[in-house]
Design an enzyme around this catalytic site. Structure first.
Site, PDB file in Angstrom:
ATOM      1  N   LYS A  55       0.807  -1.161   0.189  1.00 46.31           N
ATOM      2  CA  LYS A  55       0.146   0.081  -0.041  1.00 46.31           C
ATOM      3  C   LYS A  55       0.993   1.209   0.098  1.00 46.31           C
ATOM      4  CE  LYS A  55      -4.159  -1.956   2.048  1.00 46.31           C
ATOM      5  NZ  LYS A  55      -4.353  -2.580   3.750  1.00 46.31           N
ATOM      6  N   GLN A  99      -5.155  -1.494   9.648  1.00 51.31           N
ATOM      7  CA  GLN A  99      -5.027  -2.760   9.177  1.00 51.31           C
ATOM      8  C   GLN A  99      -5.782  -4.133   9.720  1.00 51.31           C
ATOM      9  OE1 GLN A  99      -3.866  -3.456   6.046  1.00 51.31           O
ATOM     10  NE2 GLN A  99      -4.092  -5.426   5.966  1.00 51.31           N
ATOM     11  N   ASP A 122     -11.228   3.057   3.932  1.00 47.69           N
ATOM     12  CA  ASP A 122     -11.871   1.689   3.797  1.00 47.69           C
ATOM     13  C   ASP A 122     -13.482   1.541   3.727  1.00 47.69           C
ATOM     14  OD1 ASP A 122     -10.134  -0.463   4.055  1.00 47.69           O
ATOM     15  OD2 ASP A 122      -9.607  -0.068   6.092  1.00 47.69           O
TER      16      ASP A 122
HETATM   17  N1  GUN Z   1      -7.174  -6.454   5.932  1.00 41.89           N
HETATM   18  C1  GUN Z   1      -7.280  -7.353   4.519  1.00 41.89           C
HETATM   19  N2  GUN Z   1      -7.920  -6.599   3.784  1.00 41.89           N
HETATM   20  C2  GUN Z   1      -8.226  -5.281   4.343  1.00 41.89           C
HETATM   21  C3  GUN Z   1      -9.056  -3.836   3.872  1.00 41.89           C
HETATM   22  O1  GUN Z   1      -9.210  -4.011   2.766  1.00 41.89           O
HETATM   23  N3  GUN Z   1      -8.914  -3.069   4.885  1.00 41.89           N
HETATM   24  C4  GUN Z   1      -8.507  -3.098   6.183  1.00 41.89           C
HETATM   25  N4  GUN Z   1      -8.518  -2.177   7.008  1.00 41.89           N
HETATM   26  N5  GUN Z   1      -7.692  -4.358   6.496  1.00 41.89           N
HETATM   27  C5  GUN Z   1      -7.644  -5.199   5.734  1.00 41.89           C
END
Ligand code: GUN
Length: 294
Positions: A55, A99, A122
């Protein structure tokens, strides 16, 4: 047998990232704004570390600022809420992503609700979920948004289609169903406890599989010519003691029946980060009252 169109999520994600990067450059030129994304990682889960690193790299590649906040697994819930509060107040942070999963001593819902909805890239905050459900402008969860973009890449107008979503999670199933409803599909949400799952799936002109069960959905569950979007990422034993990734759909069987299908890997997966970048751009523009066309 001609076989399905294989939807190239990787290529579509590359194009979306390029569009986002161009819009970020324009925002900088015309408004002096550099969008910033903060990613918070609690603990040292190796898979999460990889996601966070990717990311950060993609965020910088799109011309945005990336902030990584890594704290130990022993961090208390109140300390994490403090971190989120600080990111809410920072002017250079437009998007906040905590996360998941979080360590078991931390209440995930409480942390999500602490994020400023305007920075919730998100789209997990109940305010954004409610806005999506009521047709108001919202930050929309990334994976569901990616699913819709992939479906529209083969059929730009989804109106009137019979759409079946298999899976009812807050992260994928429910929001993708809301997005399909907004596209004027007739939407059914089925799940692991649904009776007659094969019959329900076989009604779908557009099938979204998000149950997290490897290859649950077989070729004979699929209506000939349907668009199949496979959100599953399941690691299963492969040949020679190795593992391999499979979706929630039995790809090799389904590709002979479907009209179009996403592969795993290389389908929905690459779209998630691209949509996160798009959401960060959208949040940055919205917070500053700048109109955007993305
Ligand atoms: N963990 C796995 N996929 C995601 C996501 O799309 N957002 C977040 N915050 N955590 C994740």
């Amino acid at each position: 047998m001609s076989g399905a169109t294989i939807i190239d999520g990787k290529a579509i994600a590359v194009r979306l990232r390029e569009d986002v990067a161009a819009a970020v450059a324009r925002l900088g030129r015309e408004h002096g704004v550099t969008p910033g994304l903060a990613v918070v990682l609690v603990g040292e889960d190796p898979a999460s570390e990889v996601y966070v690193r990717n990311k950060g790299r993609e965020t910088r590649a799109a011309g945005m600022a990336s902030f990584e906040i890594k704290v130990p697994a022993t961090t208390s819930e109140s300390a994490l809420l403090e971190i989120v509060g600080e990111l809410n107040r920072r002017a250079d942070v437009d998007g906040i992503l905590v996360q998941l999963p979080l360590p078991p001593h931390i209440d995930q819902g409480r942390v999500i609700e602490a994020i400023d909805p305007a920075k919730d890239v998100d789209g997990f905050h109940p305010i954004n979920a409610g806005r999506l459900a009521t047709g108001q402008p919202a930050l929309v969860p990334c994976t569901p948004l990616g699913c819709i973009m992939l479906a529209k890449s083969v059929q730009p107008d989804l109106a009137g289609l019979e759409a079946v979503v298999v899976g009812r999670s807050n992260i994928v199933g429910k929001p993708v169903a809301q997005l399909l409803l907004a596209e004027n599909c007739t939407v059914t949400i089925a799940h692991s406890r649904s009776r007659s799952l094969p019959e329900i799936a076989a009604r779908a002109d557009l099938l979204v599989a998000a149950v997290g069960r490897p290859e649950l959905i077989r070729g004979d569950w699929i209506k000939p010519g349907a668009i199949v979007i496979d959100v599953g990422i399941n690691r299963v034993p492969g040949e020679g003691g190795k593992t391999r990734l499979v979706g929630d759909v039995h790809f090799e069987d389904a590709r002979h029946v479907a009209g179009a299908i996403t592969p795993v890997p290389g389908g929905v997966g690459p779209m998630t980060i691209a949509c996160l970048l798009r959401n960060t751009l959208v949040a940055a523009a919205a917070r500053r009252g700048v109109a955007l066309a993305v």
